[in-house]
Write a protein that holds these residues in place. Sequence first.
Motif, PDB file in Angstrom:
ATOM      1  N   LEU A 145      32.929  49.900  36.901  1.00 31.86           N
ATOM      2  CA  LEU A 145      34.338  50.268  36.830  1.00 31.86           C
ATOM      3  C   LEU A 145      34.756  50.339  35.375  1.00 31.86           C
ATOM      4  O   LEU A 145      34.590  49.363  34.631  1.00 31.86           O
ATOM      5  N   MET A 146      35.291  51.484  34.952  1.00 28.62           N
ATOM      6  CA  MET A 146      35.835  51.635  33.606  1.00 28.62           C
ATOM      7  C   MET A 146      37.359  51.665  33.739  1.00 28.62           C
ATOM      8  O   MET A 146      37.919  52.615  34.264  1.00 28.62           O
ATOM      9  N   VAL A 147      37.992  50.593  33.291  1.00 32.11           N
ATOM     10  CA  VAL A 147      39.435  50.419  33.440  1.00 32.11           C
ATOM     11  C   VAL A 147      40.108  50.793  32.123  1.00 32.11           C
ATOM     12  O   VAL A 147      39.530  50.622  31.045  1.00 32.11           O
ATOM     13  N   LYS A 148      41.341  51.275  32.213  1.00 30.36           N
ATOM     14  CA  LYS A 148      42.100  51.622  31.007  1.00 30.36           C
ATOM     15  C   LYS A 148      42.247  50.395  30.115  1.00 30.36           C
ATOM     16  O   LYS A 148      42.323  49.266  30.601  1.00 30.36           O
ATOM     17  N   PRO A 149      42.290  50.601  28.801  1.00 34.25           N
ATOM     18  CA  PRO A 149      42.241  49.449  27.887  1.00 34.25           C
ATOM     19  C   PRO A 149      43.474  48.551  27.934  1.00 34.25           C
ATOM     20  O   PRO A 149      43.382  47.376  27.600  1.00 34.25           O
ATOM     21  N   LEU A 150      44.615  49.044  28.333  1.00 26.95           N
ATOM     22  CA  LEU A 150      45.836  48.243  28.313  1.00 26.95           C
ATOM     23  C   LEU A 150      46.150  47.570  29.643  1.00 26.95           C
ATOM     24  O   LEU A 150      47.199  46.945  29.783  1.00 26.95           O
ATOM     25  N   VAL A 151      45.271  47.652  30.613  1.00 24.85           N
ATOM     26  CA  VAL A 151      45.485  47.023  31.911  1.00 24.85           C
ATOM     27  C   VAL A 151      45.287  45.512  31.762  1.00 24.85           C
ATOM     28  O   VAL A 151      44.341  45.063  31.115  1.00 24.85           O
ATOM     29  N   THR A 152      46.184  44.726  32.359  1.00 22.73           N
ATOM     30  CA  THR A 152      46.117  43.268  32.245  1.00 22.73           C
ATOM     31  C   THR A 152      44.971  42.703  33.085  1.00 22.73           C
ATOM     32  O   THR A 152      44.475  43.355  34.005  1.00 22.73           O
ATOM     33  N   LYS A 153      44.586  41.488  32.766  1.00 21.71           N
ATOM     34  CA  LYS A 153      43.502  40.842  33.501  1.00 21.71           C
ATOM     35  C   LYS A 153      43.892  40.585  34.947  1.00 21.71           C
ATOM     36  O   LYS A 153      43.043  40.620  35.834  1.00 21.71           O
ATOM     37  N   GLU A 154      45.169  40.313  35.192  1.00 23.55           N
ATOM     38  CA  GLU A 154      45.625  40.084  36.562  1.00 23.55           C
ATOM     39  C   GLU A 154      45.486  41.350  37.398  1.00 23.55           C
ATOM     40  O   GLU A 154      45.090  41.301  38.568  1.00 23.55           O
ATOM     41  N   ALA A 155      45.786  42.502  36.810  1.00 28.32           N
ATOM     42  CA  ALA A 155      45.660  43.772  37.518  1.00 28.32           C
ATOM     43  C   ALA A 155      44.187  44.106  37.782  1.00 28.32           C
ATOM     44  O   ALA A 155      43.848  44.642  38.840  1.00 28.32           O
ATOM     45  N   ILE A 156      43.325  43.764  36.819  1.00 32.65           N
ATOM     46  CA  ILE A 156      41.893  43.994  37.010  1.00 32.65           C
ATOM     47  C   ILE A 156      41.370  43.079  38.123  1.00 32.65           C
ATOM     48  O   ILE A 156      40.591  43.513  38.974  1.00 32.65           O
ATOM     49  N   ALA A 157      41.817  41.830  38.133  1.00 34.81           N
ATOM     50  CA  ALA A 157      41.388  40.894  39.168  1.00 34.81           C
ATOM     51  C   ALA A 157      41.844  41.374  40.545  1.00 34.81           C
ATOM     52  O   ALA A 157      41.101  41.250  41.529  1.00 34.81           O
ATOM     53  N   GLU A 158      43.030  41.960  40.634  1.00 30.74           N
ATOM     54  CA  GLU A 158      43.533  42.489  41.901  1.00 30.74           C
ATOM     55  C   GLU A 158      42.702  43.681  42.363  1.00 30.74           C
ATOM     56  O   GLU A 158      42.376  43.803  43.548  1.00 30.74           O
ATOM     57  N   LEU A 159      42.312  44.546  41.424  1.00 30.48           N
ATOM     58  CA  LEU A 159      41.482  45.705  41.745  1.00 30.48           C
ATOM     59  C   LEU A 159      40.103  45.269  42.237  1.00 30.48           C
ATOM     60  O   LEU A 159      39.599  45.781  43.244  1.00 30.48           O
ATOM     61  N   VAL A 160      39.508  44.302  41.555  1.00 26.82           N
ATOM     62  CA  VAL A 160      38.201  43.782  41.947  1.00 26.82           C
ATOM     63  C   VAL A 160      38.300  43.093  43.309  1.00 26.82           C
ATOM     64  O   VAL A 160      37.410  43.233  44.156  1.00 26.82           O
ATOM     65  N   SER A 185      31.825  41.225  33.160  1.00 26.17           N
ATOM     66  CA  SER A 185      32.785  41.962  32.355  1.00 26.17           C
ATOM     67  C   SER A 185      32.182  42.162  30.975  1.00 26.17           C
ATOM     68  O   SER A 185      31.750  41.210  30.326  1.00 26.17           O
ATOM     69  N   PHE A 186      32.131  43.406  30.533  1.00 24.64           N
ATOM     70  CA  PHE A 186      31.577  43.718  29.219  1.00 24.64           C
ATOM     71  C   PHE A 186      32.663  43.841  28.166  1.00 24.64           C
ATOM     72  O   PHE A 186      32.385  44.185  27.023  1.00 24.64           O
ATOM     73  N   GLY A 187      33.916  43.597  28.558  1.00 25.14           N
ATOM     74  CA  GLY A 187      35.031  43.658  27.619  1.00 25.14           C
ATOM     75  C   GLY A 187      35.377  45.094  27.267  1.00 25.14           C
ATOM     76  O   GLY A 187      35.043  46.037  27.979  1.00 25.14           O
ATOM     77  N   LYS A 188      36.053  45.246  26.130  1.00 25.90           N
ATOM     78  CA  LYS A 188      36.435  46.588  25.677  1.00 25.90           C
ATOM     79  C   LYS A 188      35.244  47.280  25.048  1.00 25.90           C
ATOM     80  O   LYS A 188      34.534  46.705  24.226  1.00 25.90           O
ATOM     81  N   VAL A 189      35.034  48.510  25.449  1.00 29.38           N
ATOM     82  CA  VAL A 189      33.955  49.306  24.878  1.00 29.38           C
ATOM     83  C   VAL A 189      34.547  50.596  24.319  1.00 29.38           C
ATOM     84  O   VAL A 189      35.539  51.109  24.832  1.00 29.38           O
ATOM     85  N   HIS A 190      33.964  51.078  23.248  1.00 33.80           N
ATOM     86  CA  HIS A 190      34.381  52.346  22.661  1.00 33.80           C
ATOM     87  C   HIS A 190      33.606  53.467  23.343  1.00 33.80           C
ATOM     88  O   HIS A 190      32.389  53.385  23.496  1.00 33.80           O
ATOM     89  N   LEU A 224      34.990  47.608  30.634  1.00 30.14           N
ATOM     90  CA  LEU A 224      33.884  47.892  31.530  1.00 30.14           C
ATOM     91  C   LEU A 224      33.557  46.673  32.387  1.00 30.14           C
ATOM     92  O   LEU A 224      33.394  45.564  31.864  1.00 30.14           O
ATOM     93  N   LEU A 225      33.479  46.887  33.698  1.00 26.55           N
ATOM     94  CA  LEU A 225      33.136  45.839  34.655  1.00 26.55           C
ATOM     95  C   LEU A 225      31.943  46.288  35.486  1.00 26.55           C
ATOM     96  O   LEU A 225      31.785  47.473  35.759  1.00 26.55           O
ATOM     97  N   GLN A 226      31.145  45.325  35.931  1.00 27.37           N
ATOM     98  CA  GLN A 226      30.014  45.612  36.817  1.00 27.37           C
ATOM     99  C   GLN A 226      30.076  44.648  37.989  1.00 27.37           C
ATOM    100  O   GLN A 226      30.052  43.434  37.810  1.00 27.37           O
ATOM    101  N   MET A 227      30.163  45.208  39.197  1.00 25.91           N
ATOM    102  CA  MET A 227      30.127  44.404  40.417  1.00 25.91           C
ATOM    103  C   MET A 227      28.802  44.681  41.107  1.00 25.91           C
ATOM    104  O   MET A 227      28.513  45.820  41.445  1.00 25.91           O
ATOM    105  N   THR A 228      28.003  43.661  41.317  1.00 27.34           N
ATOM    106  CA  THR A 228      26.766  43.796  42.064  1.00 27.34           C
ATOM    107  C   THR A 228      27.025  43.272  43.468  1.00 27.34           C
ATOM    108  O   THR A 228      27.546  42.169  43.626  1.00 27.34           O
ATOM    109  N   MET A 229      26.694  44.088  44.474  1.00 25.13           N
ATOM    110  CA  MET A 229      27.001  43.686  45.848  1.00 25.13           C
ATOM    111  C   MET A 229      25.948  44.200  46.813  1.00 25.13           C
ATOM    112  O   MET A 229      25.306  45.211  46.564  1.00 25.13           O
ATOM    113  N   MET A 230      25.795  43.455  47.912  1.00 21.46           N
ATOM    114  CA  MET A 230      24.949  43.866  49.027  1.00 21.46           C
ATOM    115  C   MET A 230      25.868  44.380  50.115  1.00 21.46           C
ATOM    116  O   MET A 230      26.646  43.616  50.691  1.00 21.46           O
TER     117      MET A 230
END
Length: 147
Positions: free
Chosen positions: A8-23, A42-47, A64-70
């Motif tokens: 998941l590539m999230v916009k840079p200004l999105v808050t952590k709470e919003a990212i947690a809700e999306l995940v 979470s790989f943090g902010k990437v250029h 950038l986020l990576q979710m590994t799931m079965m």
Amino acid sequence: MPLYDCMLMVKPLVTKEAIAELVARVAARAYQRNGVVTELKSFGKVHLGYGIRKLDGRHFQGQLLQMTMMVPPSFTQELHYLNKEDRLLRWLVVKHRDAVYGLEFINEDDGRYEMDSFRRKSTTTQDDEDVDEYDDDDDDEYDVEEE
């Protein structure tokens, strides 16, 4: 169930709470399909190498986020609701090819006997290792004739 990575590539200004809700929404869908989220990175902010254009402008950075799931293989079609998500720049689902899971993982011997299949070859030393089989002492072809 196969193992998948959801990037998941999230916009840079999105808050952590919003990212947690999306995940949490993606994870809840996985749980509804009897899936399991095994890892979250979470790989943090990437250029970015190029700007991604959205309705609110062009973005050159992202979180950038990576979710590994079965999950079942049909789960990947259910993620298309992420296309309408305003907080995301891009998303991608990748299947692990060589993943070992289920009963195969439980019965695995952790590679303890992996090297037993190779025979140990005895090393014999030769006294004349420097001897060339094709050395015929005919070095005439390299002689240079002087005029």
